[in-house]
Design a protein around this motif. Structure first.
Motif, mmCIF file in Angstrom:
data_model
loop_
_atom_site.group_PDB
_atom_site.id
_atom_site.type_symbol
_atom_site.label_atom_id
_atom_site.label_comp_id
_atom_site.label_asym_id
_atom_site.label_seq_id
_atom_site.Cartn_x
_atom_site.Cartn_y
_atom_site.Cartn_z
ATOM 1 N N LEU A 1 -0.714 13.404 18.965
ATOM 2 C CA LEU A 1 0.004 14.606 18.310
ATOM 3 C C LEU A 1 1.053 15.369 19.202
ATOM 4 C CD1 LEU A 1 -3.237 15.870 16.447
ATOM 5 C CD2 LEU A 1 -1.171 14.713 15.152
ATOM 6 N N GLN A 2 2.196 15.509 18.660
ATOM 7 C CA GLN A 2 3.293 16.271 19.819
ATOM 8 C C GLN A 2 3.792 17.347 18.966
ATOM 9 O OE1 GLN A 2 5.134 14.735 22.762
ATOM 10 N NE2 GLN A 2 5.085 16.809 22.940
ATOM 11 N N LEU B 1 2.483 25.592 12.230
ATOM 12 C CA LEU B 1 3.532 25.236 13.182
ATOM 13 C C LEU B 1 3.672 23.715 12.977
ATOM 14 C CD1 LEU B 1 2.499 27.157 16.433
ATOM 15 C CD2 LEU B 1 4.345 27.924 14.599
ATOM 16 N N PRO B 2 4.978 23.138 13.201
ATOM 17 C CA PRO B 2 5.282 21.997 12.981
ATOM 18 C C PRO B 2 4.582 20.843 14.204
ATOM 19 C CG PRO B 2 7.388 23.074 13.653
ATOM 20 C CD PRO B 2 6.101 23.769 13.234
ATOM 21 N N TYR C 1 -7.740 13.656 14.712
ATOM 22 C CA TYR C 1 -8.148 12.629 13.375
ATOM 23 C C TYR C 1 -7.315 13.383 12.277
ATOM 24 C CZ TYR C 1 -11.566 10.389 15.953
ATOM 25 O OH TYR C 1 -12.305 9.450 16.936
ATOM 26 N N VAL C 2 -6.447 12.308 11.454
ATOM 27 C CA VAL C 2 -6.007 12.589 10.030
ATOM 28 C C VAL C 2 -6.142 11.539 9.289
ATOM 29 C CG1 VAL C 2 -4.073 13.820 11.263
ATOM 30 C CG2 VAL C 2 -3.928 11.259 10.750
ATOM 31 N N GLU D 1 5.451 9.450 13.903
ATOM 32 C CA GLU D 1 6.369 10.425 13.405
ATOM 33 C C GLU D 1 6.108 10.937 12.093
ATOM 34 O OE1 GLU D 1 9.745 10.750 14.929
ATOM 35 O OE2 GLU D 1 8.799 9.631 16.558
ATOM 36 N N THR D 2 5.043 10.904 11.455
ATOM 37 C CA THR D 2 4.708 11.542 10.389
ATOM 38 C C THR D 2 4.858 12.931 10.727
ATOM 39 O OG1 THR D 2 3.232 9.815 9.558
ATOM 40 C CG2 THR D 2 2.963 12.149 8.528
ATOM 41 N N GLU D 3 5.328 13.811 10.002
ATOM 42 C CA GLU D 3 5.563 15.283 10.493
ATOM 43 C C GLU D 3 4.026 16.178 9.620
ATOM 44 O OE1 GLU D 3 9.480 16.924 9.807
ATOM 45 O OE2 GLU D 3 10.260 15.170 10.712
#
Lengths: 120, 400
Positions: free
Chosen positions: B319-320, B384-385, B363-364, B372-374
């Motif tokens: 995650l970035q 926050l993005p 985990y998602v 690249e999923t936002e």
């Protein structure tokens, strides 16, 4: 110069207090990587959490030491959080608070008392 | 000023953090590694960690230690980890016995080689992760400090008496990590240059019998060195005497492994997460998967092997965060800004000094796991993005 148990320093000039964190606190927190400042013009009450500061170790809050109005914030810290470690008691102040009652500072420690406090 | 706050973990005040920094030395229950005195002499800040007093950082600080390890070499004391020898009259028996606890091809591990693995439980969760080395007439395994006692009990219950399970508590464990590690160690034993990533050998270094593997947990090339406790400080001093080597504490170890996309047990993997969810399927060799010669036969194999075939419901991802605010462990993740229910959670996060920005893992739900999923992470009440990112964040420096 006055000091709080939250490791803030308070520098009063007229009715404006400049607030930062002490070199001791900066050292203990470690490398600061994120700073979030309050809005200029915000009315704050003592003990409001008005600054978020994150180091490589953890997140912590900085509390408003007094009631007042935020009249200036140090935007440079948002872009360069590391300045908090470089010059915590100088250029890396966080915000300036316009206060109504300067006597409210009296309860805080002077330098000698703060030094004794952190020596504990 | 009002701020909606949904704290996922207690937010701390400066005072508490400063005070916490001074707490480490008071607890007499804590164990010490053979390098304790050296840490103190080197100016380390000692903190309790997994029952040990360990250096969290030295005078240089976490950021500088992190950067030095990526640029040159860092020396880590990992003596708190459990070093265990598994021995059977027929070495292959010990390997096959261990396979009843881990979904790893141990029997096919060549002599002089090491492999990453994990203990699973009946629900297919992970009880600990470990390194398994084939040292000829025995297996040498290294387990996490916090899980050491449970791992020993697990192995003893499952493997004894055919296999003896011996905790090696007379040895320290050092890790020398970074691009300069090879050159530094080669000054003590030139043939070290011939070792490949995950090779293990017994070598005389600085006058002691060392069990050396070319491995580590920083994403850098490096070595892990098991050394007799009595020789540990001399070896550490000899390595530290090289101008390219600095001592590195747990703080930088954490940011290094996070940037390298490596799991920390108890955070990114635990007794509920399966190896497949955790993205560790690569460590389950084909021979242990459905259709393989030794398929299954480890705890929780039904779930784990079904997930290998069908895919897991959730996945560990990098995650970035878009902004500068770190997203730390516990931050809830949402598919869109106003979403009611989270689709995941951060399990490790902080600032990545090499990346120069916050980085995290978590985990998602599988449908949101594509790079690249936002997504949105909730930090102090604000959404926050954050983008799903490829792991690792840094290119590994392994010498394969």
């Amino acid at each position: 110069m006055k000091y709080t148990e939250e490791h803030e320093w308070l520098d009063l000039d007229g009715d404006v207090v400049t607030v930062g964190i002490t070199a001791h606190a900066a050292e203990q927190l470690g490398d600061v990587v994120f700073v979030e400042l309050p809005d200029v013009g915000a009315s704050v009450t003592r003990d409001d959490e008005i600054v978020v500061i994150e180091s490589v170790k953890a997140a912590s809050d900085i509390l408003a030491p007094l009631d007042g109005e935020v009249v200036e914030v140090n935007e440079v810290l948002v872009e360069e959080p590391g300045k908090v470690n470089d010059d915590p008691e100088g250029d890396a102040w966080f915000f300036k608070l316009k206060i109504e009652d300067a006597s409210a500072l009296d309860e805080y420690m002077d330098e000698a008392a703060y030094k004794a406090f952190i020596a504990d | 000023m009002t701020r909606a706050r949904v704290p996922v973990r207690p937010h701390r005040r400066t005072r508490d953090l400063v005070r916490q920094g001074n707490d480490g030395l008071s607890d007499e229950e804590l164990k010490r590694t053979p390098l304790y005195d050296l840490h103190v002499k080197l100016g380390a800040k000692m903190v309790p960690f997994a029952g040990y007093e360990m250096p969290v950082q030295y005078a240089t600080g976490v950021m500088a230690e992190h950067n030095h390890t990526r640029a040159k070499a860092g020396l880590f004391d990992v003596s708190h980890m459990g070093q265990v020898i598994l021995r059977a009259r027929d070495p292959q028996k010990a390997a096959l016995a261990l396979e009843t606890l881990v979904p790893v091809d141990v029997a096919g591990l060549a002599e002089g080689r090491q492999r990453y693995g994990f203990f699973t439980n009946e629900d297919g969760g992970i009880e600990d992760d470990l390194m398994i080395a084939n040292r000829g007439d025995h297996l040498f395994v290294v387990v996490n400090a916090a899980c050491k006692d449970a791992d020993l009990a697990r192995m003893r219950a499952a493997l004894e008496p055919e296999v003896t399970v011996k905790l090696i508590d007379t040895r320290a464990l050092l890790a020398l990590q970074g691009p300069a590690a090879e050159a530094v160690l080669a000054e003590h034993y030139p043939a070290i240059r011939d070792m490949r990533f995950m090779d293990v050998e017994t070598l005389p270094i600085a006058g002691a019998e060392c069990w050396v593997s070319r491995s580590g947990y920083t994403g850098e090339d490096g070595f892990e060195i098991s050394v007799p406790a009595s020789a540990a400080e001399d070896l550490a001093r000899a390595l530290l005497s090289h101008e390219d080597v600095l001592p590195i504490g747990l703080g930088a170890r954490d940011s290094l492994r996070l940037e390298a996309g490596l799991c920390l047990y108890g955070h990114d993997i635990d007794s509920v997460t399966s190896p497949v969810e955790a993205g560790l399927t690569w460590a389950i060799q084909k021979i242990r998967r459905s259709g393989g010669d030794r398929a299954g036969g480890f705890p929780g194999s039904e779930r784990v092997l079904a997930e290998v075939t069908d895919g897991p419901a959730r996945k560990r991802v990098g995650l970035q965060p878009d902004g500068r605010a770190p997203m730390r462990e516990g931050v809830q993740l949402f598919a869109f800004k106003e979403a009611d229910t989270p689709i995941g959670q951060v399990t490790s996060g902080g600032f990545g000094p090499t990346i120069g920005a916050p980085v995290a893992m978590g985990y998602v739900e599988a449908s949101h796991a594509a790079v690249e999923t936002e997504l949105f992470g909730e930090v102090r009440g604000k959404r926050l993005p954050v983008k799903v990112a490829k792991l690792p964040f840094v290119t590994p420096g392994f010498k394969r």
